[in-house]
Write a protein that holds these residues in place. Sequence first.
Motif, PDB file in Angstrom:
ATOM      1  N   MET A   1     -21.205  -7.371  48.374  1.00 15.28           N
ATOM      2  CA  MET A   1     -20.648  -6.723  47.206  1.00 15.28           C
ATOM      3  C   MET A   1     -19.187  -6.403  47.494  1.00 15.28           C
ATOM      4  SD  MET A   1     -21.754  -3.183  45.312  1.00 15.28           S
ATOM      5  CE  MET A   1     -21.199  -2.030  46.538  1.00 15.28           C
ATOM      6  N   ASN A   2     -18.329  -6.745  46.575  1.00 19.65           N
ATOM      7  CA  ASN A   2     -16.917  -6.394  46.693  1.00 19.65           C
ATOM      8  C   ASN A   2     -16.692  -5.029  46.068  1.00 19.65           C
ATOM      9  OD1 ASN A   2     -16.203  -8.835  47.855  1.00 19.65           O
ATOM     10  ND2 ASN A   2     -15.958  -9.820  45.882  1.00 19.65           N
ATOM     11  N   THR A   3     -15.901  -4.231  46.752  1.00 19.56           N
ATOM     12  CA  THR A   3     -15.530  -2.929  46.208  1.00 19.56           C
ATOM     13  C   THR A   3     -14.027  -2.902  46.078  1.00 19.56           C
ATOM     14  OG1 THR A   3     -17.410  -1.886  47.292  1.00 19.56           O
ATOM     15  CG2 THR A   3     -15.639  -0.442  46.569  1.00 19.56           C
ATOM     16  N   TYR A   4     -13.565  -2.569  44.894  1.00 19.85           N
ATOM     17  CA  TYR A   4     -12.142  -2.504  44.639  1.00 19.85           C
ATOM     18  C   TYR A   4     -11.754  -1.046  44.438  1.00 19.85           C
ATOM     19  CZ  TYR A   4     -12.874  -7.437  43.883  1.00 19.85           C
ATOM     20  OH  TYR A   4     -13.223  -8.747  44.055  1.00 19.85           O
ATOM     21  N   VAL A   5     -10.745  -0.633  45.139  1.00 19.64           N
ATOM     22  CA  VAL A   5     -10.291   0.744  45.043  1.00 19.64           C
ATOM     23  C   VAL A   5      -8.819   0.726  44.686  1.00 19.64           C
ATOM     24  CG1 VAL A   5      -9.967   2.900  46.289  1.00 19.64           C
ATOM     25  CG2 VAL A   5     -11.958   1.472  46.772  1.00 19.64           C
ATOM     26  N   ASP A  47     -24.598  -9.576  39.100  1.00 19.04           N
ATOM     27  CA  ASP A  47     -23.735  -8.447  38.752  1.00 19.04           C
ATOM     28  C   ASP A  47     -24.364  -7.589  37.666  1.00 19.04           C
ATOM     29  OD1 ASP A  47     -21.797  -9.005  40.638  1.00 19.04           O
ATOM     30  OD2 ASP A  47     -20.573 -10.179  39.252  1.00 19.04           O
ATOM     31  N   LEU A  50     -27.008  -5.393  39.280  1.00 22.74           N
ATOM     32  CA  LEU A  50     -26.363  -4.299  40.006  1.00 22.74           C
ATOM     33  C   LEU A  50     -25.873  -3.223  39.042  1.00 22.74           C
ATOM     34  CD1 LEU A  50     -25.260  -3.032  42.607  1.00 22.74           C
ATOM     35  CD2 LEU A  50     -23.196  -4.396  42.278  1.00 22.74           C
ATOM     36  N   GLN A  54     -27.145   0.685  38.927  1.00 27.04           N
ATOM     37  CA  GLN A  54     -26.226   1.810  39.064  1.00 27.04           C
ATOM     38  C   GLN A  54     -26.295   2.717  37.835  1.00 27.04           C
ATOM     39  OE1 GLN A  54     -22.698  -0.520  40.001  1.00 27.04           O
ATOM     40  NE2 GLN A  54     -22.778   0.179  42.116  1.00 27.04           N
TER      41      GLN A  54
END
Length: 71
Positions: A1-5, A47, A50, A54
Amino acid sequence: MNTYVAIDPMALVLSDKAYLIYVELKHPHVPALDAVKQTMQRLSADDRRLAVAQAKSLAEYGRAVLDAAAH
């Protein structure tokens, strides 16, 4: 899973209270349901699963808050 911040530079400039006012003006807490629906339709099956998981988790937190507030 990519997490973008991302860090909003305004969070570094404004006080906490001022930043909350700024964010509410920029992104009102009114769900953009049409945008959510369009986004969900464009997601891959993984996606989408997911996102649903969530959302269910957040809904559980919401129910816990409502239950606690009712007592």
